[in-house]
Design a protein around this motif. Structure first.
Motif, PDB file in Angstrom:
ATOM      1  N   ASP A 137       0.817  -1.213   0.000  1.00  0.00           N
ATOM      2  CA  ASP A 137       0.000   0.000   0.000  1.00  0.00           C
ATOM      3  C   ASP A 137       0.855   1.268   0.000  1.00  0.00           C
ATOM      4  O   ASP A 137       0.414   2.312  -0.462  1.00  0.00           O
ATOM      5  N   GLY A 138       2.070   1.174   0.502  1.00  0.00           N
ATOM      6  CA  GLY A 138       2.927   2.349   0.629  1.00  0.00           C
ATOM      7  C   GLY A 138       3.769   2.680  -0.587  1.00  0.00           C
ATOM      8  O   GLY A 138       4.329   3.769  -0.675  1.00  0.00           O
ATOM      9  N   VAL A 139       3.870   1.746  -1.533  1.00  0.00           N
ATOM     10  CA  VAL A 139       4.687   1.976  -2.727  1.00  0.00           C
ATOM     11  C   VAL A 139       3.849   1.628  -3.954  1.00  0.00           C
ATOM     12  O   VAL A 139       3.451   0.481  -4.125  1.00  0.00           O
ATOM     13  N   PRO A 140       3.598   2.609  -4.834  1.00  0.00           N
ATOM     14  CA  PRO A 140       2.812   2.322  -6.039  1.00  0.00           C
ATOM     15  C   PRO A 140       3.540   1.357  -6.969  1.00  0.00           C
ATOM     16  O   PRO A 140       4.767   1.394  -7.091  1.00  0.00           O
ATOM     17  N   GLY A 141       2.774   0.481  -7.610  1.00  0.00           N
ATOM     18  CA  GLY A 141       3.326  -0.373  -8.651  1.00  0.00           C
ATOM     19  C   GLY A 141       3.720  -1.768  -8.237  1.00  0.00           C
ATOM     20  O   GLY A 141       4.171  -2.559  -9.062  1.00  0.00           O
ATOM     21  N   ILE A 142       3.545  -2.132  -6.964  1.00  0.00           N
ATOM     22  CA  ILE A 142       3.926  -3.473  -6.520  1.00  0.00           C
ATOM     23  C   ILE A 142       2.918  -4.493  -7.026  1.00  0.00           C
ATOM     24  O   ILE A 142       1.709  -4.347  -6.832  1.00  0.00           O
ATOM     25  N   ILE A 147       7.439 -18.527   2.299  1.00  0.00           N
ATOM     26  CA  ILE A 147       6.966 -18.417   3.673  1.00  0.00           C
ATOM     27  C   ILE A 147       5.667 -17.621   3.700  1.00  0.00           C
ATOM     28  O   ILE A 147       4.731 -17.961   4.410  1.00  0.00           O
ATOM     29  N   ALA A 148       5.615 -16.543   2.905  1.00  0.00           N
ATOM     30  CA  ALA A 148       4.426 -15.691   2.841  1.00  0.00           C
ATOM     31  C   ALA A 148       4.421 -14.975   1.506  1.00  0.00           C
ATOM     32  O   ALA A 148       5.445 -14.894   0.831  1.00  0.00           O
ATOM     33  N   ARG A 149       3.257 -14.449   1.146  1.00  0.00           N
ATOM     34  CA  ARG A 149       3.152 -13.666  -0.083  1.00  0.00           C
ATOM     35  C   ARG A 149       2.031 -12.657   0.049  1.00  0.00           C
ATOM     36  O   ARG A 149       1.109 -12.823   0.855  1.00  0.00           O
ATOM     37  N   HIS A 150       2.110 -11.628  -0.770  1.00  0.00           N
ATOM     38  CA  HIS A 150       1.032 -10.660  -0.921  1.00  0.00           C
ATOM     39  C   HIS A 150       0.928 -10.362  -2.406  1.00  0.00           C
ATOM     40  O   HIS A 150       1.922 -10.035  -3.052  1.00  0.00           O
TER      41      HIS A 150
END
Length: 135
Positions: free
Chosen positions: A17-22, A35-38
């Protein structure tokens, strides 16, 4: 496969949410297990994690050849046709990887990743494994 840990969800979402374009964030073990993902789908995240294992090994090998280096990779940045790939050491045997499009500013991304690792690095760890078992 290591199950995604629910306590990582808010941490990774905050970065996204803090960096556009991810497009995707993956936390992985040194041996390439997710281990984890978003963002993204689980299969893609698993492939990214597996590829990162080889990349971090290669980056560490190159770092050992630099006379003034302590021989460990801190961050890898790859610029592609339409985006960026970032990978950062995140704790003992753990890495943070991000795939982003071209609107993502590399300096901002690396700073935010570093901030996240400093803040929660103790939680981004993976115990070493031998023959598929935790040692």
């Amino acid at each position: 496969m290591i199950q995604q840990r629910a306590n990582f969800d808010w941490m990774l979402k905050e970065l996204a949410d803090g960096v556009p374009g991810i497009a995707m964030i993956v936390v992985l073990s040194a041996d390439g297990l997710r281990i984890a993902r978003h963002g993204g789908d689980p299969d893609t995240a698993d492939r990214v994690a597996a590829a990162c294992a080889g990349l971090q090994s290669l980056a560490n090998a190159v770092a050992q050849e630099i006379p003034t280096s302590e021989g460990e990779m801190n961050m890898v940045l790859i610029e592609m046709d339409r985006g960026y790939f970032y990978m950062m050491a995140a704790g003992p045997n753990a890495y943070l990887a991000v795939l982003a499009d071209m609107i993502c500013e590399p300096g901002m991304m690396s700073n935010r990743m570093r901030d996240l690792v400093v803040r929660i690095g103790a939680h981004l760890t993976s115990p070493p494994r031998r023959n598929g078992q935790t040692v």
